[in-house]
Design a protein around this motif. Structure first.
Motif, PDB file in Angstrom:
ATOM      1  N   GLU A  23       0.839  -1.197   0.000  1.00  0.00           N
ATOM      2  CA  GLU A  23       0.000   0.000   0.000  1.00  0.00           C
ATOM      3  C   GLU A  23       0.881   1.257   0.000  1.00  0.00           C
ATOM      4  OE1 GLU A  23      -2.009   0.890   3.710  1.00  0.00           O
ATOM      5  OE2 GLU A  23      -1.980   2.957   2.979  1.00  0.00           O
ATOM      6  N   ARG A  27       1.354   4.148  -2.916  1.00  0.00           N
ATOM      7  CA  ARG A  27       1.122   5.583  -2.684  1.00  0.00           C
ATOM      8  C   ARG A  27       2.350   6.402  -3.057  1.00  0.00           C
ATOM      9  NH1 ARG A  27       0.438   6.985   2.338  1.00  0.00           N
ATOM     10  NH2 ARG A  27       0.535   4.968   3.359  1.00  0.00           N
ATOM     11  N   LEU A  68     -10.049   4.716   0.229  1.00  0.00           N
ATOM     12  CA  LEU A  68      -9.655   6.107   0.466  1.00  0.00           C
ATOM     13  C   LEU A  68     -10.141   7.018  -0.658  1.00  0.00           C
ATOM     14  CD1 LEU A  68      -5.935   5.551   1.597  1.00  0.00           C
ATOM     15  CD2 LEU A  68      -7.863   6.206   3.062  1.00  0.00           C
ATOM     16  N   MET A  70      -8.781   7.070  -3.598  1.00  0.00           N
ATOM     17  CA  MET A  70      -7.633   7.486  -4.415  1.00  0.00           C
ATOM     18  C   MET A  70      -7.638   6.813  -5.783  1.00  0.00           C
ATOM     19  SD  MET A  70      -4.541   7.488  -1.658  1.00  0.00           S
ATOM     20  CE  MET A  70      -3.331   8.215  -2.768  1.00  0.00           C
ATOM     21  N   PRO A  84      -9.564  11.813  -3.919  1.00  0.00           N
ATOM     22  CA  PRO A  84     -10.023  11.171  -2.681  1.00  0.00           C
ATOM     23  C   PRO A  84     -11.032  12.035  -1.941  1.00  0.00           C
ATOM     24  CG  PRO A  84      -7.846  12.124  -2.376  1.00  0.00           C
ATOM     25  CD  PRO A  84      -8.177  12.266  -3.834  1.00  0.00           C
ATOM     26  N   ILE A  86     -11.464  13.439   1.268  1.00  0.00           N
ATOM     27  CA  ILE A  86     -10.483  13.592   2.353  1.00  0.00           C
ATOM     28  C   ILE A  86     -11.059  13.294   3.733  1.00  0.00           C
ATOM     29  CG2 ILE A  86      -8.991  15.238   1.125  1.00  0.00           C
ATOM     30  CD1 ILE A  86     -10.118  17.381   3.050  1.00  0.00           C
ATOM     31  N   LEU A  87     -12.370  13.337   3.896  1.00  0.00           N
ATOM     32  CA  LEU A  87     -12.937  13.070   5.221  1.00  0.00           C
ATOM     33  C   LEU A  87     -13.602  11.695   5.337  1.00  0.00           C
ATOM     34  CD1 LEU A  87     -14.474  16.567   6.088  1.00  0.00           C
ATOM     35  CD2 LEU A  87     -12.389  15.565   7.003  1.00  0.00           C
ATOM     36  N   SER A  89     -12.571   8.486   5.345  1.00  0.00           N
ATOM     37  CA  SER A  89     -12.061   7.490   6.290  1.00  0.00           C
ATOM     38  C   SER A  89     -12.123   8.004   7.717  1.00  0.00           C
ATOM     39  CB  SER A  89     -10.619   7.136   5.973  1.00  0.00           C
ATOM     40  OG  SER A  89     -10.477   6.936   4.614  1.00  0.00           O
ATOM     41  N   PHE A  90     -11.975   9.298   7.851  1.00  0.00           N
ATOM     42  CA  PHE A  90     -12.092   9.923   9.167  1.00  0.00           C
ATOM     43  C   PHE A  90     -13.469   9.594   9.741  1.00  0.00           C
ATOM     44  CE2 PHE A  90     -12.731  13.820  11.803  1.00  0.00           C
ATOM     45  CZ  PHE A  90     -11.657  13.638  12.642  1.00  0.00           C
TER      46      PHE A  90
ATOM     47  N   SER B  89      -5.746   7.909   8.134  1.00  0.00           N
ATOM     48  CA  SER B  89      -6.145   7.850   6.726  1.00  0.00           C
ATOM     49  C   SER B  89      -6.264   9.238   6.132  1.00  0.00           C
ATOM     50  CB  SER B  89      -7.495   7.159   6.582  1.00  0.00           C
ATOM     51  OG  SER B  89      -7.507   6.016   7.349  1.00  0.00           O
ATOM     52  N   PHE B  90      -6.630  10.179   6.982  1.00  0.00           N
ATOM     53  CA  PHE B  90      -6.695  11.575   6.548  1.00  0.00           C
ATOM     54  C   PHE B  90      -5.329  11.988   6.003  1.00  0.00           C
ATOM     55  CE2 PHE B  90      -6.852  16.190   7.646  1.00  0.00           C
ATOM     56  CZ  PHE B  90      -7.942  16.507   6.867  1.00  0.00           C
ATOM     57  N   ARG B  92      -3.059  10.098   4.780  1.00  0.00           N
ATOM     58  CA  ARG B  92      -2.717   9.389   3.543  1.00  0.00           C
ATOM     59  C   ARG B  92      -3.207  10.116   2.284  1.00  0.00           C
ATOM     60  NH1 ARG B  92      -2.911   4.884   7.052  1.00  0.00           N
ATOM     61  NH2 ARG B  92      -1.685   3.094   6.375  1.00  0.00           N
ATOM     62  N   VAL B  93      -4.304  10.835   2.399  1.00  0.00           N
ATOM     63  CA  VAL B  93      -4.881  11.428   1.178  1.00  0.00           C
ATOM     64  C   VAL B  93      -4.597  12.921   1.033  1.00  0.00           C
ATOM     65  CG1 VAL B  93      -6.724   9.725   0.995  1.00  0.00           C
ATOM     66  CG2 VAL B  93      -7.130  11.797   2.303  1.00  0.00           C
ATOM     67  N   LEU B  94      -3.870  13.495   2.011  1.00  0.00           N
ATOM     68  CA  LEU B  94      -3.626  14.941   1.947  1.00  0.00           C
ATOM     69  C   LEU B  94      -2.495  15.284   0.989  1.00  0.00           C
ATOM     70  CD1 LEU B  94      -4.039  16.600   5.422  1.00  0.00           C
ATOM     71  CD2 LEU B  94      -5.489  16.747   3.419  1.00  0.00           C
TER      72      LEU B  94
END
Lengths: 230, 230
Positions: A23, A27, A68, A70, A84, A86-87, A89-90, B89-90, B92-94
């Motif tokens: 993973e 990325r 995610l 992505m 993605p 951005i929130l 998974s949060f 995870s946040f 990871r996507v930023l």
């Protein structure tokens, strides 16, 4: 005996780690190659061969990136990089039952911080139409001696509208995610206290007052929560 | 021909959806059964049988939960529920390259909101020791006509310290994640503007001033960024 123990020690970690490594590899690869949303990605098989790992592991890693937001799979085009959420998974992990107490407290304070910080952007963007809607919400909520559940849904409606008035979708969504956690922390105490500045008072300040007055009003409105921090 | 098209249309979606469905099933199941961190989960095989899906799909879904930090594999105990890293995870996507412009702008404003909102908690928690450290950072950064990169690393050190002084780890980490995005948005304009209140000025207010003065100072410090919003 010693040998069996060794094997026991080795088995569970390995599987975990491979998906984690792949993973991260993926990325980093996407970043290094400056892939942009819409760009096509190599296939699962190509990735597995390039990384020298099994397709199952690549599938697992890609599934994470898909969660995610992505990566997505498009008809005929195969996998492409996407924008993605951005929130997203949060949101998935914001469950008060699994978050530790210290993080719950942090989130409680994070919400207070946002609430105290939004005046500047709110004053740039608020419109008369929004103020009318906010007033309608506040008026429909005047004290009726209802219980805790009613109070929390009130908070969501009123404060949610204020965030919406900032015109910032991410902030609005973020705040909406934090509120249940906030409500949970409050629900832990028996007698909820209420600040001396009400929702209606805040609406009136927003109509005619300065942003400094609004901030002072909000601080007073949230005072019982700030008192808890001392 | 028509048949081939139908098959083409069906293939890519199916796989996607199964892992999504099973992931959500598992999250709902964990919630409904009120599993707590440390509780043992059924095995992959048991889950696959109960859900009537393949082990591969369950493995994919569990891998996602593992990435979120909701699940971990323990030696001898098998899978257990764990405390998720709510910002993992946040983070990871930023990546500014894959986030759309409107969300980038939202994040920019989110950071300004936090910065304007932290005074109350900061004033509850700041210590003399912290103030000394903050002053040392500010002094080491006095204007040297360095470039944009230097300026951004300055911002990270100084503002990062202020967040750390709030004693809120989640807030501190969150802010540290937002700063690169903030820096990216700033870097899009050619001539960076600087507010009339410097880092040193802010330290002096924190030493002797009220939190209202600090907030006014911070607003002035961030003024070029707020001007951008108009």
């Amino acid at each position: 005996m010693a040998k069996i123990d060794l094997i026991k020690d080795l088995v569970p970690i390995a599987q975990n780690t491979m998906a984690d490594i792949v993973e991260k590899e993926l990325r980093d690869y996407l970043k290094k190659k400056s892939f942009k949303p819409g760009d096509a990605l190599p296939s699962e098989l190509e990735l597995a061969e390039a990384l020298g790992v099994s397709r199952n592991v690549v599938r697992e890693a890609l599934s994470r990136l898909r969660m995610l937001g992505m990566v997505e799979t498009k008809k005929r085009r195969g996998m492409i990089l996407s924008r993605p959420d951005i929130l997203g998974s949060f949101e998935r992990v914001l469950d008060p039952l699994i978050i530790d107490d210290s993080t719950l407290q942090d989130i409680f304070e994070l919400r207070l911080t946002l609430e105290m910080g939004l005046a500047d952007i709110l004053y740039l963007r608020k419109t008369k139409k929004d103020l009318k809607e906010l007033e309608a919400i506040a008026k429909s909520q005047e004290p009726k001696g209802k219980g805790q559940a009613f109070r929390i849904s009130n908070e969501v409606a009123f404060h949610g509208k204020i965030y919406q008035m900032t015109g910032n979708d991410t902030l609005t969504r973020f705040q909406n995610m934090l509120l249940p956690i906030f409500g949970y922390v409050i629900s832990l105490e028996k007698v909820p206290k209420i600040g001396t500045v009400s929702h209606i008072d805040l609406v009136n300040i927003l109509k005619d007052g300065t942003k400094e007055e609004f901030r002072a009003g909000m601080l007073e409105h949230l005072k019982p929560h700030f008192d808890r921090l001392k």
